[in-house]
Design a protein around this motif. Sequence first.
Motif, PDB file in Angstrom:
ATOM      1  N   SER A 287       0.887  -1.300  -0.047  1.00 55.96           N
ATOM      2  CA  SER A 287       0.154  -0.043   0.013  1.00 55.96           C
ATOM      3  C   SER A 287       0.740   1.024  -0.105  1.00 55.96           C
ATOM      4  O   SER A 287       1.921   1.238   0.808  1.00 55.96           O
TER       5      SER A 287
ATOM      6  N   VAL B 295      -7.244  -0.998   0.950  1.00 55.22           N
ATOM      7  CA  VAL B 295      -8.225  -0.198   0.118  1.00 55.22           C
ATOM      8  C   VAL B 295      -9.635  -0.271   0.702  1.00 55.22           C
ATOM      9  O   VAL B 295     -10.411   0.804   0.723  1.00 55.22           O
ATOM     10  N   THR B 296     -10.015  -1.254   1.223  1.00 56.32           N
ATOM     11  CA  THR B 296     -11.490  -1.252   1.409  1.00 56.32           C
ATOM     12  C   THR B 296     -11.602  -0.449   2.887  1.00 56.32           C
ATOM     13  O   THR B 296     -12.808   0.185   2.833  1.00 56.32           O
ATOM     14  N   ASN B 297     -10.718  -0.518   3.615  1.00 59.60           N
ATOM     15  CA  ASN B 297     -10.808   0.289   4.882  1.00 59.60           C
ATOM     16  C   ASN B 297     -10.675   1.781   4.525  1.00 59.60           C
ATOM     17  O   ASN B 297     -11.409   2.565   5.074  1.00 59.60           O
ATOM     18  N   TYR B 298      -9.913   2.066   3.561  1.00 59.21           N
ATOM     19  CA  TYR B 298      -9.616   3.477   3.241  1.00 59.21           C
ATOM     20  C   TYR B 298     -10.917   4.198   2.676  1.00 59.21           C
ATOM     21  O   TYR B 298     -11.411   5.075   3.044  1.00 59.21           O
ATOM     22  N   VAL B 299     -11.481   3.147   1.750  1.00 55.10           N
ATOM     23  CA  VAL B 299     -13.147   3.682   1.205  1.00 55.10           C
ATOM     24  C   VAL B 299     -13.993   3.814   2.426  1.00 55.10           C
ATOM     25  O   VAL B 299     -14.685   4.628   2.383  1.00 55.10           O
TER      26      VAL B 299
ATOM     27  N   ILE C 232     -17.278  -1.928   3.408  1.00 55.92           N
ATOM     28  CA  ILE C 232     -16.880  -2.797   1.992  1.00 55.92           C
ATOM     29  C   ILE C 232     -16.531  -4.187   2.610  1.00 55.92           C
ATOM     30  O   ILE C 232     -15.635  -4.201   3.523  1.00 55.92           O
TER      31      ILE C 232
ATOM     32  N   GLY D 260     -14.603  -7.642   0.854  1.00 52.68           N
ATOM     33  CA  GLY D 260     -13.965  -7.916  -0.430  1.00 52.68           C
ATOM     34  C   GLY D 260     -13.574  -9.528  -0.032  1.00 52.68           C
ATOM     35  O   GLY D 260     -13.204  -9.977   1.069  1.00 52.68           O
TER      36      GLY D 260
ATOM     37  N   ILE E 282     -16.138  -7.462  -4.934  1.00 47.37           N
ATOM     38  CA  ILE E 282     -16.573  -6.355  -3.908  1.00 47.37           C
ATOM     39  C   ILE E 282     -17.669  -6.302  -3.500  1.00 47.37           C
ATOM     40  O   ILE E 282     -18.592  -6.175  -4.582  1.00 47.37           O
TER      41      ILE E 282
ATOM     42  N   ARG F 140     -15.102   3.160  -6.327  1.00 44.25           N
ATOM     43  CA  ARG F 140     -14.070   3.726  -5.668  1.00 44.25           C
ATOM     44  C   ARG F 140     -13.188   2.490  -5.067  1.00 44.25           C
ATOM     45  O   ARG F 140     -11.564   2.673  -5.727  1.00 44.25           O
ATOM     46  N   VAL F 141     -13.442   1.597  -4.719  1.00 46.29           N
ATOM     47  CA  VAL F 141     -12.545   0.470  -4.408  1.00 46.29           C
ATOM     48  C   VAL F 141     -11.942  -0.130  -5.632  1.00 46.29           C
ATOM     49  O   VAL F 141     -10.921  -0.285  -5.623  1.00 46.29           O
TER      50      VAL F 141
ATOM     51  N   LEU G 217      -7.952  -0.324  -6.609  1.00 44.75           N
ATOM     52  CA  LEU G 217      -7.140  -1.481  -6.606  1.00 44.75           C
ATOM     53  C   LEU G 217      -6.741  -1.394  -7.948  1.00 44.75           C
ATOM     54  O   LEU G 217      -5.476  -2.185  -8.206  1.00 44.75           O
TER      55      LEU G 217
END
Lengths: 847, 369
Positions: free
Chosen positions: A237, A259-263, A271, A273, A340, A382-383, A387
């Motif tokens: 990351s 990325v899922t946490n960020y979104v 989210i 995954g 996702i 967004r995810v 990615l």
Amino acid sequence: MRVPLSWLREYVELPAGVTGRDVGEKLVRAGLEVETVDEAGAGLTGPLVVGKVLSYEPEPQKNGKTIRWTSLDIGKDEPQWVVCGADNYAVGDLVVVVLPGAVLPGGFAISARKTYGHVSNGMICSSSELGLGDDGAHGIVVLEPGEATPGDDAIELLQLRDDVLDIAVTPDRGYCLSIRGVAREAATAYGVELKDPAALTVTGAETGGYPVRVDDAQANSVFVTRTVTGIDPKAPSPRWLQQRLVMAGMRPISIGVDVTNYVMLELGQPIHGYDKDRLSGEIVVRRATAGEKLMTLDDQTRELDPEDLLITDDSGPIGIAGVMGGASTEISESTSDVVIEAAHFDPVVIARSSRRHKLSSEASRRFEREVDPALPRYAAQRVADLLAELAGGTIQSDETVIDTQSAPSPVTLRADHAALVAGAPISVEESVRHLVSVGCEVTEVAEGNGTATPAPLAVTAGSAADAGLLTVTPPSWRPDLRDPNDFAEEVIRLFGYDNVPSILPPAPGGQGLTVAQRRRRRIATALVGAGLTEVVSYPFVGDADFDAMGLPADDQRRKTVRLANPLSDEEPSMQTTLLPTVLRTAERNVGRGATDLAIFQTGLVFLPRPDAKPAPLPSVAQRPSDAEIQALNDALPDQPLHLAVVLTGSRTPSGWWGKGQPAGWADAVQVARTVSDAVGVEPVLRNVELAPWHPGRCAEVSVDGKVVGHAGELHPKVCQAFGLPARSSAVELDLEALMAAAPSSIVADPFSSYPVAKEDVALIVPADASAADVRAALAEGAGELLESIRLFDVYTGEQIGEGKKSLAFALRFRAPDRTLTETEVAAARQAAVQVTVDRFGAVQRVG
Amino acid sequence: MSGPNKNYDPVEVTPLHADEVERTRDEALDAFAKAADLAALQEAKLAHLGDRSPIALANREIGALPPQGRKEAGQRIGSARKAINEAFAARLAILEAEHEERMLATERVDVTLPWHTPELGARHPLSLISEQIADVFTALGWDVAEGPEVEAEWLNFDALNFQPDHPARQMQDTFFVDPPGSGTVLRTHTSPVQARTMLTRKPPIYVICPGRVFRTDELDATHTPVFYQVEGLVVDEGITLAHLKGTLDHFVQSMFGEGLEARLRPNFFPFTEPSAEVDLKCFVCRGASVGNPDRPCRTCGSEGWIEWGGCGVVNPRVLQAAGIDTDRYSGFAFGMGLERTLMFRNGVQDMRDMVEGDVRFSRQFGMEI
């Protein structure tokens, strides 16, 4: 919710120079609970630059350490030489170098200094030295190749200075569990545009995505999937992403998870995954069936409840919806294709599952507070975008979209409703402006055109309703806006609570304290006057207390109201007597040196009703029926107000006046009299045997034939059990019962101005005749002429004889209308004595 | 006594001679003056005013005089006796005063000595502050309402617009009464008294409710699982947020001093809408410490304001659950923690002091705070 200011600035054009504190202040005024503002990198001053490792020489030291004598290119002509204790870098790596003259977080000033035989011109920095928090690696920070060039300002590059707002999000503001939501509030507070991070182009085709079936549309109104193929699961990351997660309080794990946490942090949409290769068959969203189990991501196997909403595939459950995914389909280091999931779940369903499994996750916290149901497609996009960008995946345009969510309903309310609630001059124009700024759609409706009627739950009567009506549709992220007052709050908080005037409402005349309230105060005042000090203690007790009190197994006081979740398993019950807790308080005081102690406490005791039924839960749509209200009250234990007193040590100390008096049974009984006197009742006393008192030194206190309590010396074993000095004494009274016997009014008797006649009487009576009974007998016999009677001596001894005692009373006689003659007085005296002769076989003692 | 004097000749009766009477008088006066104490004065009295004293004897001689001489002699003796009596009384007064003075001087005590009667005890400050608040509001014409501590869940939550599965309900850290499903809890706030009041009275309602409440917190310096709150409720026609502010301003001034005010910050509570946190202007620095590092304020942490409690306009759903006509009535409510109030008002450092029952804690406050 932890919100880094730098992240917030991406979506809101905050004025240059505003600090986290400034923004925090504004958000507090807008109704967000900003608990703290952390100033990361506060006190950090450069020079702090990027350096490229040119060479290093490992040099073993006597203390067992090996240091590296390292030369670095920091963008200058000459290399910079420093000593470094870490070894996680290689020649050619980019590192962060702090130079002499700089100050690191925590006031750590850097200078060129001699160490390990070299002059170190600065230091290569670790994550924690930079104030970035512990990255877990404990080594120095190595930048990505090409991330910067030697000599670059590392403070700027790494965003080392940032303010982080920690916001306690109230349950009605679920949307603020995201940077997006807080940005919206900040934009409104500063009157600037919001750049909505969810405003992005969805490339999905709304069809052809991973197959999904939703069996419970009530619980799961939106389910969106996107697929990204061919990601590099080992791609690191990027630093900025990791750093934002860390600042927001989450730990970086892997690109897929990060990325899922960020979104989720960015948009507020949880989210999930899945590793596509580990999914088998259609995803089905359904309730659990009895006996199903799931191993969740935290490696715990959980028994599922038929109420749990599940995400399943052909293999069975693969996640508790909105709470936590299962281990079998989780993204791993070998995942290349990711499915996702972005969905909308019913808050109550998620809240129950979360509580049932004692599992509060970032996802469940958000779903419980409701997530914007319009978000899933955008969040999934967004995810997918991230990615693709960061892990080299390919976004598939195939997309599953199940959406049965209904649009928010409009609410019609008086245009001046906010002004009426506030009691402030808020114009309709202003109301509309504020409603629009929080995302509502507002249309004005002329009144009386018959197309709209105001919603209930708002005052409509009694004021001129010529302001017209507004029809307001809340935005999708504000499911908390339902009632007229919900909208009023939005308007008034943006109007400013400070701008609401201050008006003291005139109450109709009251009657002051109730009689019972006044009596309680008088009792407390009387006790203080008698030298007692009030204490408070917790009402929790356990069997050990009752054992220590020596209560028999069938004692009523052992029948308690128990707590389902007590603080301590040793004290699971609510007190049925105040004594245990007051005795423990006494022990604590004695232990702390207060050996002469007189304390009291008042408090409720809790007496279970044998026939109590569970309390009902009536509808809240209207007033419960009288029967329901009765049932609510009948479900409760009796809760009378009690008083407890503990006396120990000296009541009066020895001193220059002579010997002091130990506090004893008589003082305890006197407290009962004092309390009775304070409310104007005359207590009747008699000897009884009752734990925890000394069997021969316990007075039962009654008023109007009802037992209201006990007073006397404590049983020696009880003193021992509670760690109190021998001969401590105690009182417990039911104040409720005592006060109930108090006279409601007093009629003044005229009093005589004729002279008093005094007579003393000494009687020999059996030793077990109580003074109170003998006194009562005398009073009864003496008749109306008796003004007062007082016992002034008690004597036992050989002269009196075995099993007997002598009681001496002073009697005062007076007539209302004449001076009494000697004959009259003698007759009254004789009549008094005669009753004691008849009742107790009393013999007058002469001389 | 001399025999009857046939012939008037006063000279013959020596004791009645004018200079003899004067001498007798002067001797008496002299004797009184010389009497150093009350005993000597009593002796002198016997000698000069007693039955056998010269003046008494002279008086008896008057009867022996011929009638024409008696008057003059009587007057002479009478005025002498008067002078002697007066002299005696005057001397007696002086000597008595001296005697009393000496006596009192010898009876002097050390008034700083202790005595054995028990000293006054003390109220617990939580009781005192409850009563003080009750007095502030009864003075406004409000009533003091009370309720049970083991309370129906419905009154503690549902009636106050806490939805069964809403996170707000979980935030209250509730003690539940066994068995589960009893529908009863230890009240987590004094607000069920609001609900009870609305169920049992018709508006206008103006009540203040102090009381003990329970949450499953562990005891530490700033938390206690058993604590005290005070709650106010008004339901009447035309009640607004402005009335809430006016009431809180009055409350703040009554408790902390003239010229102070309350400040509202938007917040969320299920039973009020709009809702707010109440801050009170720091009664120590009155805001002077803000941005002034030279004059830091420990009471408010140099914030200028002190967080005090929560408040708001009664949510019409709460009125509805109590059967109050929401078309006609509105209300406001507010609540504060008493321990917290004592902590900042009286400088109590540690919450544990308030619950441990150490008499030294209560005794600092006596009967008044």
